[in-house]
Design a protein around this motif. Structure first.
Motif, mmCIF file in Angstrom:
data_model
loop_
_atom_site.group_PDB
_atom_site.id
_atom_site.type_symbol
_atom_site.label_atom_id
_atom_site.label_comp_id
_atom_site.label_asym_id
_atom_site.label_seq_id
_atom_site.Cartn_x
_atom_site.Cartn_y
_atom_site.Cartn_z
ATOM 1 N N LYS A 1 -0.094 2.390 -6.142
ATOM 2 C CA LYS A 1 -1.320 2.672 -6.968
ATOM 3 C C LYS A 1 -1.312 2.104 -8.385
ATOM 4 C CE LYS A 1 -3.665 6.865 -4.174
ATOM 5 N NZ LYS A 1 -4.093 6.675 -4.366
ATOM 6 N N THR B 1 0.972 -1.201 -0.143
ATOM 7 C CA THR B 1 -0.248 0.120 -0.448
ATOM 8 C C THR B 1 1.244 1.303 0.176
ATOM 9 O OG1 THR B 1 -0.168 -0.057 2.039
ATOM 10 C CG2 THR B 1 -1.817 -1.097 1.034
ATOM 11 N N VAL C 1 5.135 4.860 2.383
ATOM 12 C CA VAL C 1 5.740 5.829 3.123
ATOM 13 C C VAL C 1 6.430 5.891 4.233
ATOM 14 C CG1 VAL C 1 4.298 8.401 4.338
ATOM 15 C CG2 VAL C 1 4.045 7.647 2.154
ATOM 16 N N VAL D 1 3.090 8.217 -4.996
ATOM 17 C CA VAL D 1 1.989 7.187 -4.711
ATOM 18 C C VAL D 1 0.909 7.280 -5.788
ATOM 19 C CG1 VAL D 1 0.344 6.115 -3.770
ATOM 20 C CG2 VAL D 1 2.423 6.698 -2.691
ATOM 21 N N GLN D 2 0.802 8.384 -6.242
ATOM 22 C CA GLN D 2 -1.023 9.190 -6.880
ATOM 23 C C GLN D 2 -0.120 9.987 -8.187
ATOM 24 O OE1 GLN D 2 -5.263 11.109 -6.444
ATOM 25 N NE2 GLN D 2 -3.991 10.593 -4.955
ATOM 26 N N ASP E 1 6.455 11.532 -2.473
ATOM 27 C CA ASP E 1 5.651 10.438 -2.320
ATOM 28 C C ASP E 1 4.969 10.252 -3.400
ATOM 29 O OD1 ASP E 1 3.316 9.359 -2.342
ATOM 30 O OD2 ASP E 1 3.082 9.738 0.048
#
Ligand SMILES: Cc1ncc(COP(=O)(O)O)c(C=O)c1O
Length: 435
Positions: free
Chosen positions: A263, A108, A113, A236-237, A234
Protein backbone atom coordinates in the motif's frame (compact mmCIF):
# COMPACT_ATOMS: atom_id res chain seq x y z
CA UNK A 1 -21.13 5.50 -15.87
CA UNK A 2 -22.46 3.51 -18.85
CA UNK A 3 -19.22 1.92 -20.08
CA UNK A 4 -18.49 0.71 -16.55
CA UNK A 5 -21.94 -0.82 -16.24
CA UNK A 6 -21.91 -2.48 -19.64
CA UNK A 7 -18.29 -3.49 -20.12
CA UNK A 8 -16.65 -3.83 -16.74
CA UNK A 9 -17.10 -7.01 -14.75
CA UNK A 10 -19.64 -7.30 -11.96
CA UNK A 11 -16.71 -7.87 -9.62
CA UNK A 12 -16.20 -4.12 -9.18
CA UNK A 13 -17.19 -2.88 -5.75
CA UNK A 14 -15.82 0.51 -4.66
CA UNK A 15 -17.45 2.26 -7.63
CA UNK A 16 -20.79 1.08 -6.24
CA UNK A 17 -19.98 2.67 -2.90
CA UNK A 18 -18.74 5.91 -4.49
CA UNK A 19 -20.78 6.17 -7.70
CA UNK A 20 -19.17 8.98 -9.66
CA UNK A 21 -16.37 9.33 -12.20
CA UNK A 22 -13.30 10.73 -10.48
CA UNK A 23 -10.94 12.88 -12.45
CA UNK A 24 -8.23 14.37 -10.29
CA UNK A 25 -7.04 14.53 -6.72
CA UNK A 26 -4.77 16.73 -4.64
CA UNK A 27 -3.72 16.22 -1.02
CA UNK A 28 -6.79 15.01 0.86
CA UNK A 29 -9.38 15.85 -1.79
CA UNK A 30 -10.72 14.07 -4.83
CA UNK A 31 -12.67 15.77 -7.61
CA UNK A 32 -15.10 14.15 -9.99
CA UNK A 33 -15.82 15.01 -13.62
CA UNK A 34 -18.57 17.38 -12.59
CA UNK A 35 -16.06 19.30 -10.47
CA UNK A 36 -17.52 18.17 -7.16
CA UNK A 37 -14.99 17.85 -4.37
CA UNK A 38 -14.77 15.09 -1.78
CA UNK A 39 -12.75 14.97 1.41
CA UNK A 40 -10.84 11.72 1.53
CA UNK A 41 -11.21 9.60 4.69
CA UNK A 42 -10.35 6.49 2.68
CA UNK A 43 -6.83 7.09 1.28
CA UNK A 44 -7.09 4.44 -1.40
CA UNK A 45 -7.64 1.81 1.32
CA UNK A 46 -4.42 2.93 2.98
CA UNK A 47 -2.32 3.53 -0.13
CA UNK A 48 -2.24 7.31 -0.05
CA UNK A 49 -0.88 8.01 3.43
CA UNK A 50 1.09 10.97 2.05
CA UNK A 51 -1.88 12.37 0.14
CA UNK A 52 -2.85 12.43 -3.52
CA UNK A 53 -0.18 13.69 -5.89
CA UNK A 54 2.17 14.67 -3.11
CA UNK A 55 4.00 17.56 -4.80
CA UNK A 56 7.50 16.57 -3.64
CA UNK A 57 7.16 12.96 -4.81
CA UNK A 58 5.55 14.12 -8.05
CA UNK A 59 8.52 16.34 -8.88
CA UNK A 60 11.00 13.53 -8.17
CA UNK A 61 8.99 11.22 -10.42
CA UNK A 62 8.75 13.72 -13.26
CA UNK A 63 12.45 14.42 -12.97
CA UNK A 64 13.25 10.70 -13.03
CA UNK A 65 11.10 10.19 -16.13
CA UNK A 66 12.70 13.18 -17.86
CA UNK A 67 16.08 11.55 -17.34
CA UNK A 68 14.76 8.31 -18.93
CA UNK A 69 15.25 6.44 -15.65
CA UNK A 70 14.67 2.68 -15.71
CA UNK A 71 10.98 1.93 -15.21
CA UNK A 72 10.93 -1.87 -15.15
CA UNK A 73 13.69 -4.18 -14.02
CA UNK A 74 12.33 -7.45 -12.54
CA UNK A 75 14.89 -8.03 -9.76
CA UNK A 76 17.87 -6.59 -11.57
CA UNK A 77 19.96 -4.04 -9.72
CA UNK A 78 19.06 -0.44 -10.52
CA UNK A 79 20.12 2.88 -9.15
CA UNK A 80 16.56 3.66 -8.01
CA UNK A 81 16.37 0.39 -6.09
CA UNK A 82 19.78 0.97 -4.50
CA UNK A 83 18.73 4.41 -3.31
CA UNK A 84 15.51 3.01 -1.86
CA UNK A 85 17.31 0.17 -0.05
CA UNK A 86 20.03 2.45 1.32
CA UNK A 87 17.49 4.98 2.60
CA UNK A 88 15.24 2.28 4.03
CA UNK A 89 18.17 0.87 5.97
CA UNK A 90 19.39 4.27 7.14
CA UNK A 91 16.05 5.94 7.97
CA UNK A 92 13.82 3.02 9.00
CA UNK A 93 15.72 -0.13 9.96
CA UNK A 94 18.92 1.11 11.62
CA UNK A 95 17.35 3.67 14.00
CA UNK A 96 14.95 0.98 15.19
CA UNK A 97 17.69 -1.59 15.68
CA UNK A 98 16.08 -3.87 13.09
CA UNK A 99 18.27 -6.10 10.93
CA UNK A 100 15.79 -7.51 8.42
CA UNK A 101 16.63 -8.58 4.92
CA UNK A 102 14.32 -7.14 2.28
CA UNK A 103 12.46 -9.16 -0.32
CA UNK A 104 10.57 -7.59 -3.22
CA UNK A 105 7.63 -9.87 -4.02
CA UNK A 106 5.03 -9.00 -6.68
CA UNK A 107 3.78 -5.48 -6.01
CA UNK A 108 0.63 -6.17 -3.97
CA UNK A 109 -0.17 -6.84 -0.36
CA UNK A 110 -1.50 -10.27 -1.09
CA UNK A 111 1.73 -11.16 -2.85
CA UNK A 112 3.74 -10.11 0.20
CA UNK A 113 1.51 -12.35 2.33
CA UNK A 114 1.94 -15.28 -0.10
CA UNK A 115 5.70 -14.89 0.09
CA UNK A 116 5.66 -14.69 3.89
CA UNK A 117 3.52 -17.83 4.20
CA UNK A 118 5.63 -19.78 1.72
CA UNK A 119 8.83 -18.78 3.48
CA UNK A 120 7.51 -19.67 6.94
CA UNK A 121 6.50 -23.12 5.64
CA UNK A 122 9.81 -23.67 3.90
CA UNK A 123 11.88 -22.62 6.90
CA UNK A 124 10.00 -24.70 9.47
CA UNK A 125 9.03 -27.65 7.28
CA UNK A 126 5.50 -27.32 8.68
CA UNK A 127 2.45 -26.61 6.55
CA UNK A 128 -0.01 -25.30 9.11
CA UNK A 129 -0.59 -21.57 9.75
CA UNK A 130 -2.86 -19.94 12.34
CA UNK A 131 -4.70 -16.70 11.66
CA UNK A 132 -7.18 -14.59 13.58
CA UNK A 133 -10.92 -14.39 13.22
CA UNK A 134 -11.95 -11.35 11.13
CA UNK A 135 -8.49 -11.14 9.58
CA UNK A 136 -8.04 -9.86 6.05
CA UNK A 137 -4.79 -10.70 4.30
CA UNK A 138 -5.63 -10.60 0.59
CA UNK A 139 -7.36 -12.41 -2.25
CA UNK A 140 -4.90 -14.93 -3.68
CA UNK A 141 -5.39 -18.50 -2.50
CA UNK A 142 -2.75 -18.58 0.21
CA UNK A 143 -3.81 -15.22 1.63
CA UNK A 144 -7.49 -16.14 1.36
CA UNK A 145 -6.79 -19.23 3.44
CA UNK A 146 -5.81 -16.89 6.29
CA UNK A 147 -8.71 -14.48 5.72
CA UNK A 148 -11.92 -14.75 7.71
CA UNK A 149 -14.66 -13.37 5.46
CA UNK A 150 -16.95 -16.14 4.19
CA UNK A 151 -17.93 -14.07 1.15
CA UNK A 152 -14.30 -13.63 0.13
CA UNK A 153 -13.39 -17.25 0.88
CA UNK A 154 -16.29 -18.49 -1.23
CA UNK A 155 -14.70 -16.87 -4.27
CA UNK A 156 -11.75 -19.25 -4.02
CA UNK A 157 -13.73 -22.13 -5.55
CA UNK A 158 -11.44 -24.65 -3.88
CA UNK A 159 -10.86 -25.80 -0.33
CA UNK A 160 -8.65 -23.41 1.59
CA UNK A 161 -6.33 -25.69 3.47
CA UNK A 162 -3.55 -25.86 6.04
CA UNK A 163 -4.81 -23.02 8.18
CA UNK A 164 -6.92 -22.62 11.34
CA UNK A 165 -8.66 -19.48 12.63
CA UNK A 166 -8.12 -18.56 16.27
CA UNK A 167 -9.85 -15.86 18.34
CA UNK A 168 -8.43 -12.32 18.28
CA UNK A 169 -8.16 -10.26 21.45
CA UNK A 170 -11.60 -9.92 23.03
CA UNK A 171 -13.26 -12.60 20.89
CA UNK A 172 -13.84 -14.91 23.85
CA UNK A 173 -15.46 -12.38 26.12
CA UNK A 174 -13.83 -12.69 29.53
CA UNK A 175 -11.44 -15.49 28.51
CA UNK A 176 -7.94 -14.36 27.56
CA UNK A 177 -7.29 -15.44 23.97
CA UNK A 178 -3.53 -15.80 24.45
CA UNK A 179 -4.21 -18.25 27.28
CA UNK A 180 -6.62 -20.04 24.96
CA UNK A 181 -3.92 -20.26 22.28
CA UNK A 182 -1.40 -21.42 24.87
CA UNK A 183 -3.80 -24.23 25.81
CA UNK A 184 -4.29 -25.23 22.17
CA UNK A 185 -0.54 -25.43 21.63
CA UNK A 186 0.16 -27.26 24.89
CA UNK A 187 -2.61 -29.82 24.61
CA UNK A 188 -1.53 -32.76 22.42
CA UNK A 189 -5.22 -33.55 21.81
CA UNK A 190 -6.31 -30.03 20.83
CA UNK A 191 -6.40 -31.04 17.16
CA UNK A 192 -4.29 -28.04 16.18
CA UNK A 193 -1.07 -29.12 14.47
CA UNK A 194 2.07 -27.24 15.48
CA UNK A 195 1.98 -24.33 13.03
CA UNK A 196 4.78 -22.85 10.97
CA UNK A 197 3.53 -19.36 11.77
CA UNK A 198 0.83 -17.15 13.18
CA UNK A 199 -0.11 -14.19 10.99
CA UNK A 200 -1.60 -11.11 12.63
CA UNK A 201 -2.68 -7.55 11.87
CA UNK A 202 -1.93 -5.40 14.93
CA UNK A 203 -5.02 -3.43 13.93
CA UNK A 204 -7.54 -5.51 12.03
CA UNK A 205 -8.58 -3.02 9.38
CA UNK A 206 -11.10 -4.61 7.02
CA UNK A 207 -12.18 -6.82 9.92
CA UNK A 208 -13.70 -3.81 11.71
CA UNK A 209 -10.85 -1.59 12.95
CA UNK A 210 -9.94 -3.73 15.94
CA UNK A 211 -6.67 -2.72 17.58
CA UNK A 212 -4.82 -5.33 19.63
CA UNK A 213 -3.39 -4.10 22.90
CA UNK A 214 0.39 -3.93 23.27
CA UNK A 215 0.25 -6.37 26.17
CA UNK A 216 -1.65 -8.89 24.04
CA UNK A 217 0.85 -8.54 21.19
CA UNK A 218 3.76 -8.97 23.59
CA UNK A 219 2.29 -12.11 25.10
CA UNK A 220 1.53 -13.47 21.62
CA UNK A 221 5.14 -12.91 20.54
CA UNK A 222 6.48 -14.54 23.74
CA UNK A 223 4.22 -17.57 23.40
CA UNK A 224 5.18 -18.14 19.77
CA UNK A 225 8.86 -17.83 20.55
CA UNK A 226 8.54 -20.48 23.28
CA UNK A 227 7.03 -22.88 20.72
CA UNK A 228 9.37 -22.06 17.82
CA UNK A 229 6.47 -20.64 15.79
CA UNK A 230 7.18 -17.71 13.48
CA UNK A 231 5.33 -14.43 13.98
CA UNK A 232 4.26 -12.73 10.75
CA UNK A 233 2.93 -9.19 11.14
CA UNK A 234 0.86 -8.08 8.16
CA UNK A 235 1.54 -4.33 8.18
CA UNK A 236 0.12 -3.82 4.70
CA UNK A 237 -2.57 -1.43 5.93
CA UNK A 238 -1.52 -0.53 9.49
CA UNK A 239 2.14 0.07 8.58
CA UNK A 240 3.86 3.03 6.87
CA UNK A 241 2.88 5.40 9.67
CA UNK A 242 -0.82 4.71 9.83
CA UNK A 243 -0.86 4.09 13.58
CA UNK A 244 1.63 6.86 14.36
CA UNK A 245 4.92 4.97 14.11
CA UNK A 246 6.42 3.66 10.88
CA UNK A 247 5.68 0.04 11.85
CA UNK A 248 2.47 -0.58 13.75
CA UNK A 249 4.20 -3.01 16.13
CA UNK A 250 6.88 -0.59 17.37
CA UNK A 251 5.11 0.66 20.51
CA UNK A 252 4.40 -2.93 21.55
CA UNK A 253 8.17 -3.53 21.65
CA UNK A 254 7.94 -6.73 19.62
CA UNK A 255 10.13 -7.81 16.71
CA UNK A 256 8.22 -10.01 14.27
CA UNK A 257 10.10 -12.69 12.36
CA UNK A 258 8.52 -11.57 9.09
CA UNK A 259 6.78 -8.30 8.18
CA UNK A 260 4.59 -7.63 5.13
CA UNK A 261 4.39 -4.09 3.74
CA UNK A 262 2.63 -2.69 0.68
CA UNK A 263 0.00 0.00 0.00
CA UNK A 264 1.72 3.23 1.18
CA UNK A 265 5.29 1.92 0.95
CA UNK A 266 5.59 3.60 -2.48
CA UNK A 267 4.00 6.76 -1.07
CA UNK A 268 2.30 7.65 -4.32
CA UNK A 269 -0.24 4.94 -5.09
CA UNK A 270 2.26 3.09 -7.26
CA UNK A 271 2.29 -0.69 -6.80
CA UNK A 272 5.06 -2.05 -4.60
CA UNK A 273 5.40 -4.53 -1.74
CA UNK A 274 8.13 -5.61 0.64
CA UNK A 275 8.66 -8.63 2.83
CA UNK A 276 11.08 -8.08 5.70
CA UNK A 277 12.62 -11.23 7.05
CA UNK A 278 14.98 -12.18 9.83
CA UNK A 279 18.32 -12.75 8.03
CA UNK A 280 18.59 -16.38 9.18
CA UNK A 281 15.18 -17.09 7.59
CA UNK A 282 16.41 -16.10 4.15
CA UNK A 283 16.50 -19.62 2.76
CA UNK A 284 14.99 -18.75 -0.61
CA UNK A 285 16.61 -20.24 -3.69
CA UNK A 286 17.09 -17.65 -6.46
CA UNK A 287 13.80 -17.11 -8.28
CA UNK A 288 11.83 -19.33 -5.92
CA UNK A 289 9.28 -16.56 -5.40
CA UNK A 290 9.08 -14.66 -8.62
CA UNK A 291 7.06 -11.95 -10.39
CA UNK A 292 7.35 -9.71 -13.43
CA UNK A 293 6.49 -6.50 -11.64
CA UNK A 294 8.84 -6.77 -8.66
CA UNK A 295 11.01 -4.05 -10.15
CA UNK A 296 8.61 -1.10 -10.29
CA UNK A 297 11.28 1.59 -10.27
CA UNK A 298 8.80 4.45 -10.35
CA UNK A 299 7.53 3.16 -7.02
CA UNK A 300 11.12 2.94 -5.76
CA UNK A 301 11.66 6.62 -6.59
CA UNK A 302 8.56 7.84 -4.75
CA UNK A 303 9.06 5.26 -1.97
CA UNK A 304 12.54 6.66 -1.30
CA UNK A 305 11.11 10.19 -1.30
CA UNK A 306 8.44 9.18 1.21
CA UNK A 307 11.11 8.18 3.72
CA UNK A 308 11.95 11.89 4.11
CA UNK A 309 8.94 12.06 6.42
CA UNK A 310 10.65 9.65 8.82
CA UNK A 311 14.01 11.40 9.34
CA UNK A 312 12.91 12.43 12.83
CA UNK A 313 9.84 11.97 15.02
CA UNK A 314 8.02 15.19 14.03
CA UNK A 315 5.72 13.38 11.59
CA UNK A 316 4.82 10.74 14.21
CA UNK A 317 3.89 13.43 16.69
CA UNK A 318 1.75 15.16 14.09
CA UNK A 319 -0.09 11.91 13.26
CA UNK A 320 -0.80 11.25 16.93
CA UNK A 321 -2.03 14.82 17.44
CA UNK A 322 -4.55 14.43 14.60
CA UNK A 323 -5.50 10.99 15.87
CA UNK A 324 -6.37 12.45 19.26
CA UNK A 325 -8.54 15.06 17.58
CA UNK A 326 -10.45 12.41 15.59
CA UNK A 327 -10.82 10.20 18.64
CA UNK A 328 -12.25 13.01 20.72
CA UNK A 329 -14.77 13.94 18.01
CA UNK A 330 -15.83 10.31 17.44
CA UNK A 331 -16.25 9.72 21.17
CA UNK A 332 -18.48 12.77 21.30
CA UNK A 333 -20.57 11.52 18.35
CA UNK A 334 -20.89 8.14 20.03
CA UNK A 335 -21.97 9.78 23.29
CA UNK A 336 -24.48 12.02 21.46
CA UNK A 337 -26.09 9.05 19.69
CA UNK A 338 -25.99 6.13 22.12
CA UNK A 339 -28.70 4.23 20.23
CA UNK A 340 -26.81 4.41 16.94
CA UNK A 341 -23.17 4.20 17.91
CA UNK A 342 -21.20 1.56 19.73
CA UNK A 343 -17.63 1.99 20.89
CA UNK A 344 -14.97 3.93 19.01
CA UNK A 345 -12.03 1.75 18.01
CA UNK A 346 -8.62 1.95 16.46
CA UNK A 347 -5.18 3.44 16.89
CA UNK A 348 -3.50 6.45 15.31
CA UNK A 349 -5.12 7.53 12.05
CA UNK A 350 -7.09 4.34 11.61
CA UNK A 351 -10.21 4.83 13.70
CA UNK A 352 -13.58 3.14 13.55
CA UNK A 353 -17.07 4.14 14.61
CA UNK A 354 -19.25 1.12 15.32
CA UNK A 355 -22.85 1.66 14.18
CA UNK A 356 -25.41 -0.53 15.80
CA UNK A 357 -28.46 -1.02 13.56
CA UNK A 358 -27.86 -3.48 10.71
CA UNK A 359 -26.97 -1.88 7.40
CA UNK A 360 -26.26 1.50 8.90
CA UNK A 361 -22.53 1.43 8.13
CA UNK A 362 -23.08 1.15 4.39
CA UNK A 363 -25.97 3.60 4.41
CA UNK A 364 -24.00 6.17 6.38
CA UNK A 365 -21.05 5.82 4.02
CA UNK A 366 -23.43 6.45 1.14
CA UNK A 367 -24.90 9.47 2.90
CA UNK A 368 -21.42 10.83 3.64
CA UNK A 369 -20.48 10.43 -0.02
CA UNK A 370 -23.48 12.49 -1.03
CA UNK A 371 -22.30 15.21 1.31
CA UNK A 372 -18.75 15.15 -0.07
CA UNK A 373 -16.93 12.76 2.25
CA UNK A 374 -15.42 9.43 1.22
CA UNK A 375 -15.15 6.72 3.83
CA UNK A 376 -15.59 2.96 3.84
CA UNK A 377 -17.73 0.66 5.97
CA UNK A 378 -15.81 -2.38 7.22
CA UNK A 379 -16.35 -5.28 9.61
CA UNK A 380 -18.15 -8.61 9.16
CA UNK A 381 -21.45 -6.83 8.51
CA UNK A 382 -20.13 -3.48 7.28
CA UNK A 383 -21.05 -2.14 10.68
CA UNK A 384 -17.98 0.01 11.29
CA UNK A 385 -17.17 3.29 9.55
CA UNK A 386 -13.43 3.33 9.00
CA UNK A 387 -11.83 6.77 9.29
CA UNK A 388 -8.59 6.60 7.31
CA UNK A 389 -7.55 10.06 6.13
CA UNK A 390 -4.17 10.74 4.53
CA UNK A 391 -1.64 11.19 7.32
CA UNK A 392 -0.81 14.61 5.86
CA UNK A 393 -4.38 15.89 5.96
CA UNK A 394 -4.69 19.54 6.99
CA UNK A 395 -6.41 20.04 10.32
CA UNK A 396 -9.11 22.23 8.73
CA UNK A 397 -9.96 19.46 6.25
CA UNK A 398 -9.99 16.91 8.99
CA UNK A 399 -12.45 19.00 10.98
CA UNK A 400 -14.57 19.57 7.87
CA UNK A 401 -14.76 15.82 7.22
CA UNK A 402 -15.70 15.17 10.84
CA UNK A 403 -18.37 17.86 10.64
CA UNK A 404 -19.89 16.05 7.65
CA UNK A 405 -19.84 12.78 9.55
CA UNK A 406 -21.52 14.45 12.50
CA UNK A 407 -24.24 15.83 10.18
CA UNK A 408 -24.78 12.38 8.69
CA UNK A 409 -25.26 10.88 12.14
CA UNK A 410 -27.62 13.67 13.12
CA UNK A 411 -29.67 13.02 9.96
CA UNK A 412 -29.72 9.32 10.63
CA UNK A 413 -30.78 9.86 14.22
CA UNK A 414 -33.48 12.27 13.01
CA UNK A 415 -34.83 9.59 10.67
CA UNK A 416 -35.26 7.31 13.68
CA UNK A 417 -33.71 4.79 11.39
CA UNK A 418 -33.96 1.06 11.72
CA UNK A 419 -34.11 0.08 8.04
CA UNK A 420 -32.24 1.61 5.10
CA UNK A 421 -31.82 5.39 4.87
CA UNK A 422 -33.98 7.22 2.41
CA UNK A 423 -31.79 8.91 -0.22
CA UNK A 424 -33.74 12.16 0.22
CA UNK A 425 -32.83 12.38 3.86
CA UNK A 426 -29.19 12.89 3.01
CA UNK A 427 -29.10 14.49 -0.40
CA UNK A 428 -28.30 17.98 0.80
CA UNK A 429 -25.99 19.86 -1.58
CA UNK A 430 -22.28 19.60 -1.18
CA UNK A 431 -20.58 22.27 0.76
CA UNK A 432 -19.47 24.90 -1.79
CA UNK A 433 -16.07 25.03 -0.18
CA UNK A 434 -15.45 21.49 -1.34
CA UNK A 435 -16.09 22.15 -4.99
C1 LIG B 1 -3.89 -6.12 6.13
C2 LIG B 1 -3.94 -6.36 4.66
N1 LIG B 1 -3.22 -7.34 4.12
C3 LIG B 1 -3.22 -7.59 2.81
C4 LIG B 1 -4.02 -6.85 1.95
C5 LIG B 1 -4.04 -7.15 0.49
O1 LIG B 1 -3.39 -6.16 -0.24
P1 LIG B 1 -3.63 -6.05 -1.81
O2 LIG B 1 -5.04 -5.63 -2.01
O3 LIG B 1 -2.63 -5.03 -2.27
O4 LIG B 1 -3.36 -7.39 -2.38
C6 LIG B 1 -4.80 -5.82 2.47
C7 LIG B 1 -5.68 -5.02 1.59
O5 LIG B 1 -6.57 -4.32 2.00
C8 LIG B 1 -4.77 -5.57 3.85
O6 LIG B 1 -5.52 -4.60 4.41
Amino acid sequence: MEIFDTLESEVRSYCRLFPTVFERAVGSRLFDEAGRGYIDFFSGAGTLNYGHNNPVFKERLIDYLRRDGITHSLDMATRAKRELLERFQRVILAPRGLSYKVQFPGPTGTNAVEAALKLARKVTGRSHVLYFQNAYHGMTLGALAVTGSAAKRRGAGVALLHTTPIPFEGDLGGRDTIEHLADLLANPSSGVDLPAAVIVETVQAEGGVRAASFDWLQRLAQLLRRHGILLIVDDVQAGCGRTGTFFSFEPAGITPDIVCLSKSISGFGLPMALVLLRPDLDVWAPGEHNGTFRGNNLAFVTGAAALDYWQDDAFSREILRKAALIRQRLEKMAADHPGLCGPVRGRGLIQGLHLIPDGLGAESSHAAFQRGLILEPVGPNDEVLKILPPLVIEEAELRQGLDILEDVLADVAGCDLVGPLSGDAVSSPLSPSLA
